[in-house]
Motif scaffolding. Structure first.
Motif, PDB file in Angstrom:
ATOM      1  N   LYS A 136      78.293  45.751  48.248  1.00  0.00           N
ATOM      2  CA  LYS A 136      78.172  46.404  46.951  1.00  0.00           C
ATOM      3  C   LYS A 136      79.384  46.117  46.083  1.00  0.00           C
ATOM      4  CE  LYS A 136      78.155  50.763  48.721  1.00  0.00           C
ATOM      5  NZ  LYS A 136      78.681  52.005  49.305  1.00  0.00           N
ATOM      6  N   VAL A 137      79.130  46.008  44.781  1.00  0.00           N
ATOM      7  CA  VAL A 137      80.217  45.874  43.818  1.00  0.00           C
ATOM      8  C   VAL A 137      79.977  46.938  42.763  1.00  0.00           C
ATOM      9  CG1 VAL A 137      81.181  44.415  41.985  1.00  0.00           C
ATOM     10  CG2 VAL A 137      80.678  43.426  44.215  1.00  0.00           C
ATOM     11  N   ASN A 138      81.024  47.671  42.420  1.00  0.00           N
ATOM     12  CA  ASN A 138      80.885  48.783  41.490  1.00  0.00           C
ATOM     13  C   ASN A 138      82.077  48.734  40.532  1.00  0.00           C
ATOM     14  OD1 ASN A 138      80.399  51.194  40.230  1.00  0.00           O
ATOM     15  ND2 ASN A 138      80.446  52.444  42.092  1.00  0.00           N
TER      16      ASN A 138
ATOM     17  N   GLU B   7      64.037  44.522  35.408  1.00  0.00           N
ATOM     18  CA  GLU B   7      63.343  45.519  36.238  1.00  0.00           C
ATOM     19  C   GLU B   7      63.077  46.812  35.495  1.00  0.00           C
ATOM     20  OE1 GLU B   7      64.083  46.081  40.410  1.00  0.00           O
ATOM     21  OE2 GLU B   7      62.674  44.447  40.128  1.00  0.00           O
TER      22      GLU B   7
ATOM     23  N   LYS C 163      68.440  57.614  29.936  1.00  0.00           N
ATOM     24  CA  LYS C 163      69.621  57.521  30.803  1.00  0.00           C
ATOM     25  C   LYS C 163      70.580  56.420  30.377  1.00  0.00           C
ATOM     26  CE  LYS C 163      67.299  58.605  34.959  1.00  0.00           C
ATOM     27  NZ  LYS C 163      66.824  57.819  36.087  1.00  0.00           N
TER      28      LYS C 163
ATOM     29  N   ARG D 168      67.213  41.956  38.581  1.00  0.00           N
ATOM     30  CA  ARG D 168      67.555  41.367  39.873  1.00  0.00           C
ATOM     31  C   ARG D 168      67.607  39.855  39.737  1.00  0.00           C
ATOM     32  NH1 ARG D 168      62.730  40.175  42.952  1.00  0.00           N
ATOM     33  NH2 ARG D 168      60.905  40.787  41.736  1.00  0.00           N
TER      34      ARG D 168
ATOM     35  N   ALA E  32      70.397  43.000  43.241  1.00  0.00           N
ATOM     36  CA  ALA E  32      69.896  43.852  42.158  1.00  0.00           C
ATOM     37  C   ALA E  32      71.091  44.500  41.471  1.00  0.00           C
ATOM     38  CB  ALA E  32      68.960  44.917  42.702  1.00  0.00           C
TER      39      ALA E  32
ATOM     40  N   LYS F 161      72.572  47.131  38.170  1.00  0.00           N
ATOM     41  CA  LYS F 161      72.255  48.223  37.249  1.00  0.00           C
ATOM     42  C   LYS F 161      73.443  48.412  36.339  1.00  0.00           C
ATOM     43  CE  LYS F 161      69.849  51.083  40.530  1.00  0.00           C
ATOM     44  NZ  LYS F 161      70.063  52.191  41.437  1.00  0.00           N
TER      45      LYS F 161
ATOM     46  N   PHE G  91      74.916  51.209  33.565  1.00  0.00           N
ATOM     47  CA  PHE G  91      74.801  52.527  32.943  1.00  0.00           C
ATOM     48  C   PHE G  91      75.787  52.620  31.782  1.00  0.00           C
ATOM     49  CE2 PHE G  91      73.816  53.186  37.390  1.00  0.00           C
ATOM     50  CZ  PHE G  91      72.781  54.103  37.389  1.00  0.00           C
TER      51      PHE G  91
ATOM     52  N   LYS H 268      76.832  48.049  38.423  1.00  0.00           N
ATOM     53  CA  LYS H 268      76.750  48.117  39.880  1.00  0.00           C
ATOM     54  C   LYS H 268      75.803  47.052  40.410  1.00  0.00           C
ATOM     55  CE  LYS H 268      77.219  53.126  40.220  1.00  0.00           C
ATOM     56  NZ  LYS H 268      76.537  54.352  40.681  1.00  0.00           N
ATOM     57  N   ALA H 269      76.160  46.471  41.554  1.00  0.00           N
ATOM     58  CA  ALA H 269      75.254  45.495  42.169  1.00  0.00           C
ATOM     59  C   ALA H 269      75.216  45.681  43.680  1.00  0.00           C
ATOM     60  CB  ALA H 269      75.705  44.081  41.831  1.00  0.00           C
ATOM     61  N   GLY H 270      74.030  45.552  44.241  1.00  0.00           N
ATOM     62  CA  GLY H 270      73.846  45.561  45.697  1.00  0.00           C
ATOM     63  C   GLY H 270      73.202  44.236  46.088  1.00  0.00           C
TER      64      GLY H 270
END
Lengths: 319, 176
Positions: B29-31, B88, B94, B100, B115, B117, B119, B133-135
């Motif tokens: 994960k990268v955040n 996606e 929000k 992805r 994938a 996201k 925010f 964020k990415a997973g």
């Protein structure tokens, strides 16, 4: 020289001893793939009370609930952690390379292990930690469940889109069942006639009849379903959908999704139920926490931080 | 003799690598977050526009179908390398967009099942926090990945891409 090694080894073992006496109530064990820790959550106090260093990238978990022994798979250090909570001993043993999912069978005290890269499952006698059997299955075996009463092992072969069924007595392959795309998790309980399979890439759950080994239904859920918990009181199952941040609720009587709990948390993965505490416990991989949900009204009660990358692939609650 | 020495050296290196890296891929994960000195609505207008991705300076060309869910977007980099994405989700309430990766050059983004996201949120002082964020899994899914495609390097490449994108977004949003 030999005695020196023996002394060192003993010292090494003793150094793993820790004190557990106070925490044998209702607890959840969370494997953390980034921190290499097993976090212990007291479900009565709703607190993270202890972290234990296990092997590398811990993923799978199984519990001997009678003897209070926790097994954790460490895929990158190619071993299994065996943590005896009553005797306060942490040992490591070999159960094939790249161990993933675990199932502990109470009847014969065996631990069943999938070996991701070896396309095998391993069987270990937990009384002496000896590997007693290796069995070839399909490609990239992920989840495993053993129906002890029926003497059947169920394994999801992720890259074959099949579930292998193996006899526990002679270890012979009984059947390969075609399921959805990229089957990952295999779950069930003695209180249901089904084996539940999560198909990650077809975003569905397959219900297999334990006895007839026939596929009864494939049900669409959210994106990337991972794990399943069976609520024996209501005959429903909860499915965590990693990429949808949701939980699909399937009623087994009608075999349909009756509710979707959305915005649960990011990348929900391991899920299990504590009937004593009336809780659904979910590991949220991206958020580095676990969430507690009220089993009756399905409302979120609390988020509890964990040490990093929680997965808890398997049954992880000890009552 | 030298040939045998070399041969054994190779055997030794290969077996050593095996023992060091013999494991299954675990998800990465990268955040990343950045604060932008303007209001969240203005930042969200830029972020939600899937048709345009001029935040990252290493992206040379963007080809995109439309702004609908399922739309494919190709980011081209130097030397013909590319990343193909699929839209996606866009959530207006929000202020969240997610996509992805469906195809990628491992030199740019060595990932599998990626994938992301993004925010957009209001910070305490009325400014904006963007959280990207990415997973994903590493570039090589099998056992014993080559160094460039292992967990560490895959994560490093994604981190650099995301950080650069956020910095680019900040400078675009603050200059308008």
């Amino acid at each position: 020289m030999l005695s020196q090694i023996r002394t060192f080894f003993l010292f090494f073992l003793i150094s793993f001893i820790f004190f557990f006496k106070s925490i044998l109530g209702d607890v959840a064990f969370i494997t953390n793939q980034e921190s290499n820790m097993l976090d212990i959550i007291d479900l009565t106090q709703k607190k993270n009370i202890k972290q234990i260093k296990v092997g590398e990238k811990p993923a799978g978990i199984a519990i001997d609930k009678i003897n209070k022994i926790v097994f954790v798979s460490n895929p990158e250090s190619n071993n299994i952690s065996k943590i005896n909570l009553e005797k306060n001993i942490h040992e490591f043993f070999f159960a094939g390379n790249s161990p993933m999912s675990l199932y502990y069978a109470h009847q014969n005290k065996l631990l069943y292990v999938t070996n991701w890269y070896e396309n095998k499952i391993s069987v270990v006698n937990t009384l002496n930690n000896k590997l007693i059997k290796s069995i070839d299955v399909g490609k990239s075996p992920a989840g495993i469940f053993v129906a002890e009463d029926l003497k059947r092992i169920f394994v999801a072969n992720k890259d074959d889109n099949t579930v292998s069924v193996v006899d526990t007595d002679d270890f012979k392959m009984l059947k390969n069942i075609h399921v959805g795309k990229a089957p990952y998790g295999v779950f069930s309980s003695p209180k249901t006639e089904y084996i539940f399979i999560t198909n990650v890439q077809s975003h569905s759950v397959t219900l297999i009849n334990k006895k007839t080994l026939k596929v009864e239904k494939e049900i669409k859920v959210g994106k990337w379903p991972y794990q399943i918990a069976h609520n024996k009181r209501k005959q429903i199952i909860y499915v965590t959908n990693q990429r949808d941040n949701s939980i699909s609720v399937i009623d087994l009587k009608v075999k349909k999704v009756i509710k979707t709990m959305s915005d649960i948390c990011e990348y929900p993965e391991g899920i299990d139920i504590s009937y004593n505490q009336n809780l659904i416990v979910v590991a949220c991989w991206f958020e580095d926490n676990i969430i507690l949900i009220d089993l009756n009204n399905e409302k979120l009660l609390k988020k509890i931080g964990v040490s990093g990358g929680p997965r808890s692939f398997g049954s992880f609650i000890l009552n | 003799m030298n040939f045998y020495k070399l041969f054994f050296l190779i055997v030794l290196i290969v077996s050593f690598n095996n023992s060091a890296d013999g494991h299954g891929p675990s998800r990465q994960k990268v955040n990343e977050k950045i604060e932008i000195n303007t209001n969240p609505d203005k930042v969200w207008e830029i972020v939600k526009n899937y048709m345009k991705f001029d935040w990252n300076s290493s992206v040379k060309k963007v080809t995109v179908e439309n702004n609908d869910i399922g739309s494919e977007r190709k980011l081209e980099f130097e030397g013909g390398k590319f990343v193909k994405q699929k839209l996606e989700k866009i959530d207006e309430t929000k202020k969240l967009i997610s996509w992805r990766i469906i195809e990628t050059s491992n030199d740019v983004m060595p990932v599998n099942s990626y994938a992301a996201k993004i925010f957009v949120k209001e910070s305490e002082n009325g400014k904006t926090i963007v959280n990207y964020k990415a997973g994903f899994y590493r570039g090589f899914m099998g056992n014993d990945p080559p160094e460039q495609l292992n967990d560490e390097n895959s994560k490093k490449k994604v981190s650099i891409f995301i950080k650069n994108s956020l910095e680019g977004l900040k400078s675009i949003a603050e200059s308008n």
